[in-house]
Design a protein around this motif. Sequence first.
Motif, PDB file in Angstrom:
ATOM      1  N   ARG A  37      -5.881   2.945 -14.458  1.00 24.05           N
ATOM      2  CA  ARG A  37      -7.255   2.702 -14.004  1.00 24.05           C
ATOM      3  C   ARG A  37      -7.664   3.718 -12.938  1.00 24.05           C
ATOM      4  O   ARG A  37      -8.752   4.287 -13.006  1.00 24.05           O
ATOM      5  CB  ARG A  37      -7.370   1.278 -13.434  1.00 24.05           C
ATOM      6  N   THR A  38      -6.796   3.944 -11.957  1.00 21.92           N
ATOM      7  CA  THR A  38      -7.111   4.899 -10.892  1.00 21.92           C
ATOM      8  C   THR A  38      -7.298   6.299 -11.449  1.00 21.92           C
ATOM      9  O   THR A  38      -8.221   7.015 -11.052  1.00 21.92           O
ATOM     10  CB  THR A  38      -6.011   4.905  -9.805  1.00 21.92           C
TER      11      THR A  38
ATOM     12  N   PRO B 295     -12.211  11.687 -13.030  1.00 24.29           N
ATOM     13  CA  PRO B 295     -12.911  11.823 -14.320  1.00 24.29           C
ATOM     14  C   PRO B 295     -12.766  13.244 -14.865  1.00 24.29           C
ATOM     15  O   PRO B 295     -12.817  14.220 -14.118  1.00 24.29           O
ATOM     16  CB  PRO B 295     -14.366  11.502 -13.972  1.00 24.29           C
ATOM     17  N   GLY B 296     -12.550  13.330 -16.148  1.00 26.61           N
ATOM     18  CA  GLY B 296     -12.390  14.634 -16.790  1.00 26.61           C
ATOM     19  C   GLY B 296     -10.956  15.132 -16.761  1.00 26.61           C
ATOM     20  O   GLY B 296     -10.631  16.115 -17.415  1.00 26.61           O
ATOM     21  N   PHE B 297     -10.088  14.473 -15.998  1.00 26.87           N
ATOM     22  CA  PHE B 297      -8.673  14.859 -15.933  1.00 26.87           C
ATOM     23  C   PHE B 297      -7.864  13.942 -16.839  1.00 26.87           C
ATOM     24  O   PHE B 297      -8.181  12.764 -16.985  1.00 26.87           O
ATOM     25  CB  PHE B 297      -8.133  14.741 -14.499  1.00 26.87           C
ATOM     26  N   ALA B 298      -6.825  14.489 -17.430  1.00 24.79           N
ATOM     27  CA  ALA B 298      -5.927  13.704 -18.273  1.00 24.79           C
ATOM     28  C   ALA B 298      -4.487  13.999 -17.872  1.00 24.79           C
ATOM     29  O   ALA B 298      -4.158  15.134 -17.504  1.00 24.79           O
ATOM     30  CB  ALA B 298      -6.147  14.056 -19.740  1.00 24.79           C
TER      31      ALA B 298
ATOM     32  N   VAL C   3      -0.540  13.923  -8.488  1.00 28.87           N
ATOM     33  CA  VAL C   3      -0.898  12.721  -7.742  1.00 28.87           C
ATOM     34  C   VAL C   3       0.275  11.748  -7.765  1.00 28.87           C
ATOM     35  O   VAL C   3       0.891  11.531  -8.811  1.00 28.87           O
ATOM     36  CB  VAL C   3      -2.142  12.046  -8.367  1.00 28.87           C
ATOM     37  N   ALA C   4       0.571  11.178  -6.592  1.00 26.71           N
ATOM     38  CA  ALA C   4       1.568  10.116  -6.485  1.00 26.71           C
ATOM     39  C   ALA C   4       0.827   8.810  -6.237  1.00 26.71           C
ATOM     40  O   ALA C   4      -0.046   8.747  -5.363  1.00 26.71           O
ATOM     41  CB  ALA C   4       2.539  10.411  -5.349  1.00 26.71           C
ATOM     42  N   LEU C   5       1.149   7.801  -7.021  1.00 23.43           N
ATOM     43  CA  LEU C   5       0.469   6.506  -6.920  1.00 23.43           C
ATOM     44  C   LEU C   5       1.505   5.381  -6.921  1.00 23.43           C
ATOM     45  O   LEU C   5       2.541   5.493  -7.581  1.00 23.43           O
ATOM     46  CB  LEU C   5      -0.468   6.293  -8.106  1.00 23.43           C
ATOM     47  N   ASP C   6       1.199   4.289  -6.221  1.00 31.67           N
ATOM     48  CA  ASP C   6       2.067   3.121  -6.326  1.00 31.67           C
ATOM     49  C   ASP C   6       1.686   2.361  -7.591  1.00 31.67           C
ATOM     50  O   ASP C   6       0.730   2.720  -8.285  1.00 31.67           O
ATOM     51  CB  ASP C   6       2.023   2.262  -5.060  1.00 31.67           C
TER      52      ASP C   6
ATOM     53  N   ARG D  61      -2.804   2.648  -6.046  1.00 31.65           N
ATOM     54  CA  ARG D  61      -3.193   3.235  -4.761  1.00 31.65           C
ATOM     55  C   ARG D  61      -2.630   4.655  -4.679  1.00 31.65           C
ATOM     56  O   ARG D  61      -1.453   4.888  -4.920  1.00 31.65           O
ATOM     57  CB  ARG D  61      -2.663   2.384  -3.607  1.00 31.65           C
ATOM     58  N   ILE D  62      -3.491   5.618  -4.334  1.00 33.74           N
ATOM     59  CA  ILE D  62      -3.078   7.021  -4.226  1.00 33.74           C
ATOM     60  C   ILE D  62      -2.289   7.191  -2.931  1.00 33.74           C
ATOM     61  O   ILE D  62      -2.756   6.887  -1.850  1.00 33.74           O
ATOM     62  CB  ILE D  62      -4.295   7.964  -4.251  1.00 33.74           C
TER      63      ILE D  62
END
Length: 173
Positions: free
Chosen positions: A120-121, A127-130, A161-164, A168-169
């Motif tokens: 979701r994040t 947006p536009g990134f995959a 990007v690191a996310l939990d 959360r970024i």
Amino acid sequence: MNNMLGTFSLLFFGIVSAAGQHDKISIKSDEKEVPVRVVKSFKKDFVKADNVDWNIITGAVVSEEYSVGGFSSGLARATFYAVNFTEGEVKEAAIYDHYGKLVQSKWTIEEKALPDGVRRTVQTDFPGFAPTKSVEAVTGKERSVSHYRVELKSGDLTKLVALDASGRILKEK
């Protein structure tokens, strides 16, 4: 002349060593160059490991590749042992300190295996990134997932990007 050359060499290597204390240094190594206790711990922790490659690295590399909070300057100068390997079809990596204690590990996962919050994040905040094929689950010392590292691409732009697990970024680069 020889004495002057020896003094210059000593001074040069001293300066290079001091300057390199916080640098991200990784040196490919043979298993026999890794402390026996580190190799024994690895073989105990990852019994099914195959295609094993060792590197001697600085804490700065550990901080960059695994940590989201960074390391203190003391740990940034420390020496660690990184091992890249496969277990079945899964690419994995682990970091050990010189005592043979597992510091962190990571493995490649499929994008569809990411928790819903992470997906979701990525969709809403980028947006536009995959995601590329470089999606990793990272564990701490307790061997439970601490965060996910996702490489995102949009045209020529790349973000790491690191996310939990909730999405959360924790770190963006």
